[in-house]
Design a protein around this motif. Structure first.
Motif, mmCIF file in Angstrom:
data_model
loop_
_atom_site.group_PDB
_atom_site.id
_atom_site.type_symbol
_atom_site.label_atom_id
_atom_site.label_comp_id
_atom_site.label_asym_id
_atom_site.label_seq_id
_atom_site.Cartn_x
_atom_site.Cartn_y
_atom_site.Cartn_z
ATOM 1 N N PRO A 5 0.825 -1.070 -0.118
ATOM 2 C CA PRO A 5 0.039 0.012 0.215
ATOM 3 C C PRO A 5 0.936 1.026 -0.038
ATOM 4 O O PRO A 5 1.922 1.353 0.543
ATOM 5 N N LEU A 6 0.453 2.338 -0.502
ATOM 6 C CA LEU A 6 1.048 3.630 -0.566
ATOM 7 C C LEU A 6 0.584 4.329 0.727
ATOM 8 O O LEU A 6 -0.550 4.229 1.058
ATOM 9 N N LEU A 11 -7.854 10.614 5.780
ATOM 10 C CA LEU A 11 -8.165 11.987 5.304
ATOM 11 C C LEU A 11 -7.365 12.257 3.952
ATOM 12 O O LEU A 11 -8.030 12.770 3.078
ATOM 13 N N ASP A 12 -5.983 11.888 3.849
ATOM 14 C CA ASP A 12 -5.404 12.078 2.638
ATOM 15 C C ASP A 12 -6.120 11.250 1.606
ATOM 16 O O ASP A 12 -6.427 11.773 0.341
ATOM 17 N N CYS A 39 -7.259 16.896 -7.454
ATOM 18 C CA CYS A 39 -5.985 16.764 -6.744
ATOM 19 C C CYS A 39 -5.088 15.633 -7.409
ATOM 20 O O CYS A 39 -5.714 14.840 -8.356
ATOM 21 N N TYR A 40 -3.638 15.656 -7.201
ATOM 22 C CA TYR A 40 -3.128 14.771 -7.479
ATOM 23 C C TYR A 40 -1.957 14.295 -6.085
ATOM 24 O O TYR A 40 -1.988 15.325 -5.505
ATOM 25 N N GLY A 41 -1.762 12.996 -6.219
ATOM 26 C CA GLY A 41 -0.796 12.580 -5.107
ATOM 27 C C GLY A 41 0.295 12.271 -5.710
ATOM 28 O O GLY A 41 0.449 11.637 -6.742
ATOM 29 N N LEU A 42 1.423 12.390 -4.701
ATOM 30 C CA LEU A 42 2.946 12.015 -5.085
ATOM 31 C C LEU A 42 3.468 11.460 -4.063
ATOM 32 O O LEU A 42 3.378 11.663 -2.845
ATOM 33 N N ILE A 51 4.435 11.994 -0.343
ATOM 34 C CA ILE A 51 5.002 13.431 -0.478
ATOM 35 C C ILE A 51 4.038 14.572 -0.371
ATOM 36 O O ILE A 51 4.450 15.512 0.357
ATOM 37 N N ARG A 52 3.023 14.431 -1.149
ATOM 38 C CA ARG A 52 1.932 15.537 -0.957
ATOM 39 C C ARG A 52 1.049 15.214 -1.849
ATOM 40 O O ARG A 52 0.923 14.223 -2.665
#
Length: 105
Positions: A5-6, A11-12, A39-42, A51-52
């Motif tokens: 899993p990442l 909440l993220d 949004c995008y996730g990194l 990361i964000r």
């Protein structure tokens, strides 16, 4: 190897509104876009650490090439992420969807 899993809190992950449109992967990064989440996730590719999560209205397409990640938006935004995740934003008159690929011209 088994799936890993990442990272990210509940909440993220809730920011994605249960939908990932596209994923792009480089040697060091993983990016995922979410149009309903705007949004995008990194993430770090090897550790899976988040990361964000960054805003990108109607975030949709994602492609990787030469260690960079390119993300497109249905609102005309384009984000270019370098190999360390630094972002540059561009804007165009085009509305991008998640069915795209980088091409050389």
């Amino acid at each position: 190897q088994p799936l890993q899993p990442l990272g990210g809190t509940r909440l993220d992950w809730a920011r994605f509104n249960h939908y990932i449109a596209s994923i792009a992967v480089t040697d060091t990064l993983i990016a995922a876009t979410s149009p309903p989440g705007n949004c995008y996730g990194l993430w770090h590719r090897h550790s899976g650490e988040l990361i964000r999560i960054a805003p990108l209205p109607d975030a949709s397409g994602a492609s990787a090439k030469g260690g960079q990640i390119w993300l497109g938006s249905g609102q005309g935004g384009i984000s270019q992420l370098d190999s360390s995740g630094r972002e540059q934003r561009f804007y165009s008159a085009y509305q991008w969807d998640n069915h795209w690929a980088l091409i050389d011209v």
